[in-house]
Enzyme design. Sequence first.
Site, mmCIF file in Angstrom:
data_model
loop_
_atom_site.group_PDB
_atom_site.id
_atom_site.type_symbol
_atom_site.label_atom_id
_atom_site.label_comp_id
_atom_site.label_asym_id
_atom_site.label_seq_id
_atom_site.Cartn_x
_atom_site.Cartn_y
_atom_site.Cartn_z
ATOM 1 N N GLY A 1 -3.246 -2.662 -5.251
ATOM 2 C CA GLY A 1 -3.825 -0.576 -4.726
ATOM 3 C C GLY A 1 -2.292 -0.499 -5.336
ATOM 4 N N THR A 2 -1.904 1.072 -4.616
ATOM 5 C CA THR A 2 -1.405 2.273 -5.587
ATOM 6 C C THR A 2 -1.758 3.215 -4.715
ATOM 7 O OG1 THR A 2 -1.413 2.309 -7.582
ATOM 8 C CG2 THR A 2 -0.390 0.068 -7.505
ATOM 9 N N THR A 3 -0.793 3.806 -4.542
ATOM 10 C CA THR A 3 1.069 3.970 -4.291
ATOM 11 C C THR A 3 1.456 4.529 -3.356
ATOM 12 O OG1 THR A 3 0.938 4.844 -6.759
ATOM 13 C CG2 THR A 3 3.210 5.453 -5.394
ATOM 14 N N ASP B 1 -1.860 6.920 -1.016
ATOM 15 C CA ASP B 1 -2.658 7.152 -1.768
ATOM 16 C C ASP B 1 -4.239 6.369 -1.638
ATOM 17 O OD1 ASP B 1 -2.294 5.360 -4.019
ATOM 18 O OD2 ASP B 1 -4.288 5.543 -4.849
ATOM 19 N N LYS C 1 -3.988 1.805 2.646
ATOM 20 C CA LYS C 1 -2.397 0.948 2.621
ATOM 21 C C LYS C 1 -1.859 0.877 3.003
ATOM 22 C CE LYS C 1 -4.200 2.111 -2.664
ATOM 23 N NZ LYS C 1 -3.680 3.049 -3.625
#
Length: 281
Positions: free
Chosen positions: A53-55, A70, A86
């Site tokens: 997972g990002t960001t 995101d 997230k």
Amino acid sequence: MEANTRSTGRLPSAFLTPGSSSFMDFLSEHQPELLPGKRTLPPVQGAIEAPHGTTIVAVTFPGGVVLAGDRRATMGNVIAQRDIEKVFPADEYSAVGIAGTAGLAVEMVKLFQLELEHFEKVEGAQLSLEGKANRLSTMIRSNLGMAMQGLAVVPLFAGYDVDREKGRIFSYDVTGGRSEEQGYAATGSGSIFARGAMKKLFRSDLSEAEATTLVVQALYDAADDDSATGGPDVARRIYPIVTVITEDGFRRLTEDEASDIARSVLERRLEQPDGPRASLL
């Protein structure tokens, strides 16, 4: 221990009189195999393919802090999930955003939530924001063995400090090293682009509405240059998760509120694809 519990129908006395205000210490003493960092992993060769997972981005404003993320999770060059969450509340006055191996990161967040709740119940008071940041640092450090095998978790922690009456942001590295960020911060694969955007747009006198718009702008810029970061998906109605923490506590923007900000950013990008311009002087 489980067999003894089943035979007597009662919990062991140690479970009813914990000797430590740390849930992790308690678990380490009684069932250490349940802790992520205590598990034995098989030997691996090459990189492990797992959803990442990002960001995550955060920005302070007078009266609080905004933490946002995101919704994309990737596995190599494949989009593993388009609507992953997230950003999570840690307790009433703090939140944590996760970047890295998604499964381990979510598990760490749940353990962190239990850690803070356990402390509050045992001690009858909440940890200070500094204390919460330190506890999270210890948890990340305990995951170092997995991080060395490519299963790293690097969160961003933010909260409202009721003692100092302001929002604060803490970033971490894979060893648990902790740094307090001033004004804004980002982590994850798109962090370099998000940080660049925030660097040009941040002001110390932002309103709450401006701060929430700023983080969406930063996530848009990250998605523009980083394939692992997902931008606002109008067709699927998938928008960034945006949370605000003030003296009133943690609040997650509703889908309608997040979509209104995202749509306003998208409309302006039709005129200025590269986003707002910062003055030269």
